[in-house]
Motif scaffolding. Structure first.
Motif, mmCIF file in Angstrom:
data_model
loop_
_atom_site.group_PDB
_atom_site.id
_atom_site.type_symbol
_atom_site.label_atom_id
_atom_site.label_comp_id
_atom_site.label_asym_id
_atom_site.label_seq_id
_atom_site.Cartn_x
_atom_site.Cartn_y
_atom_site.Cartn_z
ATOM 1 N N PHE A 3 -12.283 2.634 7.896
ATOM 2 C CA PHE A 3 -11.680 1.572 7.468
ATOM 3 C C PHE A 3 -12.255 1.482 5.810
ATOM 4 N N SER A 4 -13.381 1.818 5.583
ATOM 5 C CA SER A 4 -13.547 1.974 4.263
ATOM 6 C C SER A 4 -12.612 2.739 3.221
ATOM 7 N N GLY A 5 -12.296 4.089 4.119
ATOM 8 C CA GLY A 5 -11.590 4.818 3.114
ATOM 9 C C GLY A 5 -9.957 4.135 3.111
ATOM 10 N N TRP A 6 -9.648 3.469 4.084
ATOM 11 C CA TRP A 6 -8.287 2.735 4.348
ATOM 12 C C TRP A 6 -8.228 1.802 3.234
ATOM 13 N N PHE A 7 -9.378 0.956 2.862
ATOM 14 C CA PHE A 7 -9.281 -0.005 1.702
ATOM 15 C C PHE A 7 -9.919 0.450 0.564
ATOM 16 N N TRP A 8 -10.095 1.483 0.294
ATOM 17 C CA TRP A 8 -10.747 2.020 -1.157
ATOM 18 C C TRP A 8 -9.806 1.672 -2.133
ATOM 19 N N THR A 15 -19.846 -7.122 11.894
ATOM 20 C CA THR A 15 -18.766 -6.633 11.609
ATOM 21 C C THR A 15 -18.322 -7.290 10.009
ATOM 22 N N ASP A 16 -18.540 -8.486 10.010
ATOM 23 C CA ASP A 16 -18.628 -9.178 8.747
ATOM 24 C C ASP A 16 -19.708 -8.801 7.536
ATOM 25 N N TRP A 17 -20.666 -8.555 8.130
ATOM 26 C CA TRP A 17 -21.936 -8.201 7.220
ATOM 27 C C TRP A 17 -21.533 -6.828 6.492
ATOM 28 N N ILE A 18 -21.100 -5.803 7.439
ATOM 29 C CA ILE A 18 -20.706 -4.408 6.912
ATOM 30 C C ILE A 18 -19.521 -4.802 5.892
ATOM 31 N N ASP A 19 -18.778 -5.354 6.278
ATOM 32 C CA ASP A 19 -17.526 -5.633 5.633
ATOM 33 C C ASP A 19 -17.816 -6.309 4.178
ATOM 34 N N THR A 20 -18.909 -7.167 4.038
ATOM 35 C CA THR A 20 -19.489 -7.573 2.779
ATOM 36 C C THR A 20 -20.255 -6.597 2.108
ATOM 37 N N PRO A 39 0.941 -1.319 -0.070
ATOM 38 C CA PRO A 39 -0.005 -0.131 -0.061
ATOM 39 C C PRO A 39 0.855 1.289 -0.174
ATOM 40 N N ASP A 40 0.148 2.402 -0.605
ATOM 41 C CA ASP A 40 0.777 3.608 -0.455
ATOM 42 C C ASP A 40 0.663 4.404 0.713
ATOM 43 N N PRO A 41 1.222 5.424 1.255
ATOM 44 C CA PRO A 41 0.901 6.272 2.164
ATOM 45 C C PRO A 41 -0.357 6.563 2.287
ATOM 46 N N SER A 42 -0.847 6.795 3.251
ATOM 47 C CA SER A 42 -2.272 7.217 3.520
ATOM 48 C C SER A 42 -2.702 7.888 4.892
ATOM 49 N N ILE A 43 -3.635 8.630 4.865
ATOM 50 C CA ILE A 43 -3.959 9.248 6.204
ATOM 51 C C ILE A 43 -5.236 8.329 6.865
ATOM 52 N N TRP A 44 -5.636 7.505 6.212
ATOM 53 C CA TRP A 44 -6.767 6.606 6.714
ATOM 54 C C TRP A 44 -6.194 5.959 8.089
ATOM 55 N N VAL A 51 -22.101 1.837 19.696
ATOM 56 C CA VAL A 51 -23.001 2.020 18.389
ATOM 57 C C VAL A 51 -22.818 3.082 17.653
ATOM 58 N N TRP A 52 -22.856 4.298 18.039
ATOM 59 C CA TRP A 52 -22.473 5.421 17.294
ATOM 60 C C TRP A 52 -21.191 5.707 16.944
ATOM 61 N N GLY A 53 -19.946 5.095 17.782
ATOM 62 C CA GLY A 53 -18.658 5.035 17.207
ATOM 63 C C GLY A 53 -18.484 3.933 15.917
ATOM 64 N N ALA A 54 -19.437 3.001 15.635
ATOM 65 C CA ALA A 54 -19.340 2.220 14.542
ATOM 66 C C ALA A 54 -19.237 3.019 12.969
ATOM 67 N N VAL A 55 -20.078 4.169 13.136
ATOM 68 C CA VAL A 55 -20.027 4.882 11.877
ATOM 69 C C VAL A 55 -18.769 5.631 11.715
ATOM 70 N N PRO A 56 -17.961 6.390 12.414
ATOM 71 C CA PRO A 56 -16.856 6.812 12.010
ATOM 72 C C PRO A 56 -15.564 5.674 11.652
ATOM 73 N N LEU A 57 -15.931 4.564 12.561
ATOM 74 C CA LEU A 57 -15.089 3.543 12.524
ATOM 75 C C LEU A 57 -15.057 2.792 10.884
ATOM 76 N N THR A 58 -16.581 2.682 10.404
ATOM 77 C CA THR A 58 -16.641 2.008 9.258
ATOM 78 C C THR A 58 -16.191 2.980 8.141
ATOM 79 N N ILE A 59 -16.373 4.435 8.430
ATOM 80 C CA ILE A 59 -15.921 5.441 7.261
ATOM 81 C C ILE A 59 -14.442 5.357 7.166
#
Lengths: 656, 202
Positions: free
Chosen positions: A638-643, B149-154, A600-605, A628-636
């Motif tokens: 990690f999605s950016g990380w693996f974009w 977690t795995d569902w969101i991942d999917t 992977p290249d350098p990344s801010i994620w 629960v609410w913390g899952a939202v920024p975490l998902t964003i």
């Protein structure tokens, strides 16, 4: 700084892949220089602060890990000095009982979770890719994430302390003291989340190192040719993977009892405090080995280089490391003899605790045999090795003593135990660590540390350490308990406490001499060259400090001591991309080239993901809904990380 | 130090599946960590079970079986689809089948998440009633965390498969994701036994 000559001496068929059609390439010097320039560009970080924030270079991250962990070592050391001054005379009022509780908690927690494990990992993260001939770690972004999460955990603990809400429950935070009945407020929660932060970081590093060692070794570096340091790292990583979940579970259940009203550790509702101790020590005992197994790796590498011969009994050493890895999981109950165990349990864990002395002893004899049969050069790193052997053996012997239940019950929670584990941990980890600094500093920075200051550092530390900690054996035998902020006069403890405090002051002077050595050598140290010690392992084939891509071409090795075997010419393989970040993947046992994968290249994620993780972990100190609410920024994050970098669907046919 | 070229790596493939892929080894590492978490949580269950003469302790009733059975059947069904998807991904031939398989897994995963919501009321205990309730909810919480977690991942993986071209390395990603789903399914089976069956037979 020197860079390796680009001259090649001509092609030859691959020795490792007879079945696969290899295409030998003759790289003309001009083409090679152009390729190296392209490599520099491909593996370079962005300039300035953005580059600092986004780098995934294992060497940069390791250096900041090193500096951070060392700063916290100094802070925890100052906490120790404050405690030693408090104990230097009876009925002293320098520290209040509450402050003393906070100090021994933050001292132990910092030394174990924020200094010892991370700093060993820092050295390892720097060295392992170089030592196995790889361009990068297996998961560079995970490594960057690990550092930021670690930093957040360390700051959580120390900011809590500064704001006077720091934990005061000891480094192992036993229930019921740490539970909801006896620890109101958030002091215990801060401790528990510091555990979560630092263990996430340590686990991320462990997975990274395991994958790097098993899948990214240079062609020819079969398991039997793998350096002992890589072996110790592999065993440590596996131990980390199996041990650290236990403390995360222990501390998470503690948080849950405190925040959600669960009853895991509440005997009145069918739980048990001893469950906490089992979970904690199932981690806690292997943790000791997780801390000093990398130290054993340092010792093996230093001993070989300065004895001018390979380590005596290489295979036995490997087997000893592996058996320590297994046996370490069978000892945790010896921390709990005083809880009242079945007699059979006592006997089993006594036997297991004594058994682990055997592989440790085997290693000690192998190092002594190496030095004895070699041509030892007593440079500072080897002095640290000898200091390690003396100190560690004393700690090991007192360990065999407290492995015996009757003696353990007598000495439990006394200063004898404090002396024992400082001999083991400082002897087993800090002595080799300072030796490793002296030894690999040229590789880290391109400059040598001063030998004169290094010798001052060693002798002051060796003397100061023994003056500080040896009297504690006697204090323990005289009955002085741990974790008391003062003691009445007339107990006969004054003199030994004063001697111990004097030893602490000598250690401070010693560490100051090290800091002066580092700061002056960074500016005025002798330029090191690639291999200033004439060492045999592969990291010394890289430049000092190494280029961002570590090696221009993939080294190929055919012995355990490649640079002693191939003194003039390093065999290499070409063919990895210079235009993209690419690493070679090899087979786990024979290290045969298998495939190329992008890195992977350098990344801010990773940084953003660490911030999101911090929000969740700090949030859960106050509310369970943070999960629960913390899952939202975490998902964003990690999605950016693996974009994906690949083209959008339907855009593949467009002209490039 | 001078260098001597003894071979060339250019002819090697630029992607790999399973054991040959670095990502797979990372995933294995994290699955080992999480497995250890499950094993220790089950160990805590065994420990607390040993302390309590009756299980569940009164006045708690044994959990209702139906939602747990539905979830288990759905998990096993999803695993059949999951293995088919993994085989399609490994063949690297049929992008359409891979997209279809991931979509099917999303639907099945969502059905399991919904069915899981019906499990909690049927536990007939709360986490804050006694240690039995705490440890049962712990096991269910840990597993649900993995499920979600795995569902969101999917979901994210599926979105990228539909919006981006599929290259060989994405087949490998799908294959690895299938491996993780298998882990989620396999880890459920002992937990299902411990939560639903053990109180009836032990």
């Amino acid at each position: 700084m020197t860079r390796p000559p680009k001259k090649t001496t001509g092609p030859a068929p691959s020795p490792r892949r007879p079945k696969k059609e290899a295409t030998p390439v003759v790289a003309a010097p001009v083409i090679a220089a152009a390729a190296d320039a392209q490599l520099e560009e491909t593996w370079a970080d962005a300039p300035g602060f953005w580059g600092w924030l986004t780098t995934v270079d294992h060497k940069r991250i390791a250096r900041r890990y090193l500096v951070t962990a060392f700063i916290f070592f100094l802070l925890a050391g100052l906490a120790a000095v404050a405690m030693r001054l408090q104990l230097s005379k009876p009925e002293n009022t320098l520290l209040s009982p509450a402050r003393y509780n906070e100090l021994f908690t933050i001292h132990g927690s910092t030394m174990m979770f924020i200094f010892a494990v991370p700093i060993m990992e820092a050295v390892t993260v720097f060295l392992i890719p170089l030592m196995v001939g790889a361009r990068a770690l297996a998961f560079p972004r995970l490594n960057a994430y690990s550092y930021w999460v670690y930093l957040a955990g360390a700051l959580t603990l120390w900011i809590g302390f500064i704001l006077n809400v720091g934990p005061d429950i000891g480094w192992f935070a036993y229930t019921p003291l740490s539970g909801p009945e006896y620890s109101a407020g958030h002091r215990a929660d801060i401790w528990a989340q510091m555990i979560t932060f630092t263990e996430i970081a340590a686990l991320a590093v462990a997975v990274n190192l395991m994958a790097t060692i098993l899948k990214m070794r240079a062609p020819g570096m079969t398991l039997s040719r793998m350096p002992l340091f890589a072996w110790s790292t592999l065993v440590t990583s596996l131990m980390t993977i199996f041990a650290l979940p236990a403390v995360m579970l222990a501390s998470s259940l503690l948080m849950s009892d405190r925040l959600l009203g669960t009853h895991f550790y509440n005997a009145a509702e069918g739980g048990d405090h001893i469950l906490y101790q089992h979970l904690f020590w199932f981690f806690g005992h292997p943790e000791v080995y997780i801390i000093f197994l990398p130290g054993l790796g340092f010792v093996s590498m230093i001993t070989a280089t300065f004895s001018r011969r390979p380590v005596f009994g290489h295979i036995v050493m490997v087997l000893a490391l592996i058996s320590i890895g297994f046996l370490a999981f069978g000892l945790w109950v010896h921390h709990m003899f005083a809880t009242g165990l079945p007699r059979l349990g006592n006997s089993f864990y006594t036997a297991a605790s004594m058994a682990i002395a055997l592989p440790s002893g085997v290693q000690i004899f192998c190092w002594i045999a190496t030095i004895w049969s070699g041509r030892p050069v007593f440079k500072t790193p080897l002095l640290w090795v000898i200091g390690f052997i003396v100190t560690f053996v004393i700690g090991g012997l007192s360990g065999v003593m407290v492995a015996s239940v009757p003696l353990d019950l007598q000495l439990h929670d006394t200063y004898f135990v404090v002396a024992h584990f400082h001999y083991v941990l400082i002897g087993g980890a800090v002595f080799p660590l300072f030796g490793a600094f002296q030894y690999w500093f040229p590789k880290f920075t391109g400059r040598m540390l001063s030998e004169t200051l290094g010798k001052w550092h060693f002798w002051l530390f060796f003397i100061g350490f023994n003056v500080a900690f040896f009297p504690m054996h006697i204090l323990g035998l005289m009955g002085m308990p741990r974790r008391v902020y003062t003691y009445p006069s007339g107990m006969g403890w004054e003199r030994y406490n004063q001697i111990a405090t004097l030893g602490g002051v000598i250690v401070v002077v010693s560490v100051l001499s090290f800091i002066v050595n580092v700061l002056t050598s960074l500016r005025r140290g002798v330029p090191a060259g690639d291999n200033p010690w004439d060492a045999p392992s592969l990291e010394w084939a890289a430049t000092s400090p190494p280029a961002p891509y570590n090696f221009a071409h993939t080294p190929v090795i055919s012995s355990r001591e490649p640079l002693w075997e191939q003194r003039e010419v390093l065999p290499i393989m070409t063919g990895l991309s210079t235009a993209e970040r690419e690493v070679l993947v090899t087979t786990p046992v024979d290290a045969e080239p298998d495939n190329r994968q992008s890195s992977p290249d350098p990344s801010i994620w990773p940084f953003v993901a660490a911030i999101a993780t911090t929000m969740v972990l700090i949030g859960t100190i106050f509310s369970e809904w943070a999960l629960v609410w913390g899952a939202v920024p975490l998902t964003i994050a990690f999605s950016g990380w693996f974009w994906p970098k690949r083209p959008r669907r339907g855009a593949k046919q467009e002209p490039q | 130090m001078r260098t001597n070229v003894v071979g060339d790596l250019y002819a090697l493939p630029d992607h790999a599946f399973g054991l040959k892929s670095i990502i797979w080894w990372g995933l294995m590492g994290f699955m080992m960590i999480e497995s250890m978490g499950f094993v220790l949580a089950l160990g805590a269950w065994v420990y607390i079970r040993g302390l309590n003469p009756s299980w569940p302790p009164p006045p708690d009733a044994v959990p209702g079986l139906i939602p747990g059975i539905v979830v288990t059947v759905l998990f096993l069904l999803s695993e059949v689809v999951n293995r088919w998807l993994a085989a399609q991904a490994k063949k690297k031939e049929d992008d359409h089948a891979v997209r279809l398989g991931v979509t099917a897994m999303l639907v099945l995963g969502l059905a399991i998440v919904v069915a899981r919501m019906f499990e909690f009321p049927q536990l007939h205990t709360r986490w804050d009633v006694n240690a039995y309730g705490s440890v049962v909810w712990l096991l269910m919480f840990l597993h649900t965390l993995h499920l979600i977690t795995d569902w969101i991942d999917t979901v994210v993986l599926g979105a990228w498969l539909y919006t981006h071209e599929i290259e060989p390395s994405q087949h490998s990603e799908v294959y690895d994701n299938c491996g993780y789903w298998t882990f989620v399914v396999v880890s459920w089976l002992p937990i299902w036994f411990v939560v639903y069956i053990a109180p009836r037979v032990m």
